[in-house]
Design an enzyme around this catalytic site. Structure first.
Site, PDB file in Angstrom:
ATOM      1  N   SER A   1      33.260  45.573   8.157  1.00 43.31           N
ATOM      2  CA  SER A   1      34.378  44.969   7.444  1.00 43.31           C
ATOM      3  C   SER A   1      35.118  46.041   6.658  1.00 43.31           C
ATOM      4  CB  SER A   1      33.884  43.881   6.479  1.00 43.31           C
ATOM      5  OG  SER A   1      34.956  43.391   5.699  1.00 43.31           O
ATOM      6  N   HIS A   2      36.382  45.803   6.435  1.00 42.32           N
ATOM      7  CA  HIS A   2      37.154  46.700   5.581  1.00 42.32           C
ATOM      8  C   HIS A   2      36.644  46.651   4.140  1.00 42.32           C
ATOM      9  CE1 HIS A   2      39.793  46.944   8.998  1.00 42.32           C
ATOM     10  NE2 HIS A   2      40.519  47.855   8.370  1.00 42.32           N
TER      11      HIS A   2
END
Length: 131
Positions: free
Chosen positions: A13-14
């Protein structure tokens, strides 16, 4: 490495908090039976992803059964693909990026992996959740 020849799970995930939280959810729901790692954030600690860190996460869970990688956005997918390529032809070949929602997909993928499903079966089950 994945335990007992089971598919490993990597969550990308960012946001490091999202990735870590999803991995924690997998562990709480599936236990330690399936190896699960996460990668999130850029090297400076902000939002983003990093191919080297993703490759390290893959390395932590990789076994003969392969690794299912779940990503949140396009940049994460691109960096996960680069990480798999950096592993080399033989080692990167058993890494598959699943087109599935990160949290729900990771839980479903881990549940399938715990039951001994193949990499293809794990990803197919997770991908069934995509609209």
């Amino acid at each position: 490495m994945s335990g007992a020849g089971k598919v490993g799970i990597v969550i990308v995930s960012h946001s490091p908090k999202v990735a870590e939280g999803a991995a924690d959810m997998v562990r709480q729901m599936v236990g330690e039976e399936v190896a699960c790692a996460w990668s999130g954030g850029d090297p400076a600690g902000g939002l983003g992803t990093d191919a080297v860190r993703i490759g390290e996460a893959i390395g932590r869970v990789r076994g003969d059964a392969g690794v299912a990688v779940l990503v949140d956005l396009g940049g994460a997918e691109m960096n996960a693909e680069m990480a798999a390529e950096m592993l080399g032809e033989g080692r990167g070949g058993r890494v598959r990026i699943c087109n599935a929602p990160v949290v729900e997909g990771a839980v479903v993928a881990a549940t399938e992996a715990a039951g001994g499903a193949t990499l293809e079966q794990v990803c197919a089950a997770a991908e069934e959740l995509s609209p």
